[in-house]
Design an enzyme around this catalytic site. Structure first.
Site, short mmCIF file in Angstrom:
data_model
loop_
_atom_site.label_atom_id
_atom_site.label_comp_id
_atom_site.label_asym_id
_atom_site.label_seq_id
_atom_site.Cartn_x
_atom_site.Cartn_y
_atom_site.Cartn_z
N ALA A 63 36.12 58.54 37.93
CA ALA A 63 35.55 59.52 38.86
C ALA A 63 34.03 59.47 38.91
O ALA A 63 33.36 59.38 37.88
CB ALA A 63 36.00 60.92 38.45
N TYR A 129 16.47 54.97 38.82
CA TYR A 129 17.07 55.93 39.73
C TYR A 129 18.19 56.72 39.06
O TYR A 129 18.69 56.35 37.99
CB TYR A 129 17.59 55.22 40.98
N LYS A 135 25.01 56.93 34.94
CA LYS A 135 26.14 56.09 34.52
C LYS A 135 25.87 55.46 33.15
O LYS A 135 26.78 55.33 32.33
CB LYS A 135 26.40 55.00 35.56
N ILE A 157 31.54 47.25 36.23
CA ILE A 157 32.02 46.69 37.48
C ILE A 157 30.85 46.58 38.47
O ILE A 157 30.13 47.55 38.69
CB ILE A 157 33.12 47.60 38.08
N PRO A 158 30.68 45.42 39.12
CA PRO A 158 29.61 45.27 40.11
C PRO A 158 30.10 45.76 41.48
O PRO A 158 31.07 46.53 41.55
CB PRO A 158 29.38 43.76 40.12
N GLY A 159 29.44 45.32 42.55
CA GLY A 159 29.90 45.67 43.89
C GLY A 159 31.36 45.28 44.07
O GLY A 159 31.73 44.14 43.82
N ILE A 160 32.18 46.24 44.50
CA ILE A 160 33.62 46.02 44.57
C ILE A 160 34.07 46.03 46.03
O ILE A 160 33.53 46.77 46.85
CB ILE A 160 34.36 47.10 43.74
#
Length: 344
Positions: A63, A129, A135, A157-160
């Site tokens: 979440a 940022y 995170k 996890i990178p860009g998914i």
């Protein structure tokens, strides 16, 4: 936050944040053998009651409110919500493990390939940022919570991208519809890692398996209390991936037609836009073009998945090109279906 409960020999599993891409609930038909619940994870007593009712053995925590959310919402959901999840997990006599979905943005980008050992994780006092900082703080809390009462692991996890209403796919197809696929920000030399959703989900299951090694295995690899980078195993310039996506959607813009916009110009425009949004919305809304997104594009981020391969047994199930083809096909088919439905 939406959550899902899955039945399995190691289960039941509680998937917190189940309305996102890794576990989707927005389809007309829900997944078989899955119960769906709605619960605010920032409500400690409500969350405690829900976990007592479900009695999961394992929690997958995915979440988050979206990386562009207000700072206060990011902190409340990502940090305070996680603290509640950890507290309830430790209190519960049934919960034995927590698998946390982190991000590659929790580490400082250097432009060079990173490993888990040499990556510098952002701290509370770091100058970065809100999203990567919150995170990173949450991941640190997750790994620190690992112990006899609760096994924890974090997946960066990178860009998914994938089937379903994926932000990356839908946004880029919309850009193509607007004729913006011939525009590029920067010289496109920085490299990135991405991950197809099926590969990401596979990594989560392997992480869970690693937390409960078979008693027949002597000296199993250390997984509990560890963080792992996950990707498709390919390093690619950002705009190259976008062009693969656009090509899969039918675009054939030749290289000579591409307009390159310099970072410095976009940074100025983004900063001005953010100032206006702050003045007129008091920070309640974010402009489409933001300085932190440009900084991400300008720096790049690549990392090794050797640790995941070695300790989790992680391998790529679907290569990146096939993942793009599947994702775009799904998006175009459902886009047509929605359009037809509006016309009828």
């Amino acid at each position: 936050m939406a959550s899902a409960v899955l039945t399995h020999p190691l289960g039941p599993y509680l998937v917190i944040g189940g309305s996102g891409l890794l576990v989707r609930t927005s389809f007309p038909t829900h997944v078989p053998n899955v119960e769906y619940h709605s619960q605010d994870i920032t409500d400690l007593q409500g969350l405690r009651d829900k976990i007592i009712d479900i009695q999961p053995r394992v929690i997958f925590h995915l979440a988050y409110p979206g990386y562009a959310a207000e700072v206060s919402i990011l902190r409340k959901t990502i940090i305070d919500g996680l603290k509640n999840v950890l507290q309830c997990a430790v209190e519960s006599p049934k919960v034995e493990a927590l698998v946390y979905t982190s991000t590659d943005q929790v580490v400082k980008k250097t432009g060079k390939e990173l490993t888990e050992d040499d990556a510098e994780v952002w701290r509370e006092d770091s100058n970065t940022y809100a999203y990567p900082k919150t995170k990173a703080i949450a991941e640190t809390l997750v790994l620190a919570a690992n112990g006899p009462e609760l096994k924890t692991v974090s997946l960066r996890i990178p860009g998914i991208f994938g089937e379903g209403h994926c932000h990356f796919i839908d946004t880029n197809i919309e850009r193509m519809r607007k004729g913006q696929q011939n525009m590029q920000i920067g010289n496109n030399t920085q490299l990135f890692n991405f991950v197809y959703v099926q590969n990401a989900a596979h990594a989560h299951l392997l992480a869970l398996k690693g937390l409960f090694p078979s008693p027949d295995v002597a000296n199993p690899p250390k997984v509990a209390g560890e963080a792992f980078f996950i990707s498709d195993g390919e390093q690619i310039p950002f705009w190259d991936l976008c062009r693969k996506l656009w090509a899969a959607a039918g675009d054939h813009t030749p290289p000579e037609k591409i307009i390159v916009l310099p970072f410095w110009l976009l940074f100025i425009l983004a900063a001005v836009g953010e100032s206006f949004y702050w003045i007129f919305t008091l920070g309640s809304k974010q402009p489409e073009l933001r300085t932190q997104d440009l900084e991400y594009l300008r720096t790049g981020c690549i990392f090794s998945i050797d640790k995941a391969r070695t300790r989790l047994g992680y391998e790529i199930l679907v290569d990146q090109d096939e993942g793009i083809r599947r994702s775009v096909k799904w998006s175009l088919e459902h886009e047509r279906g929605e359009t037809d439905g509006r016309k009828s």
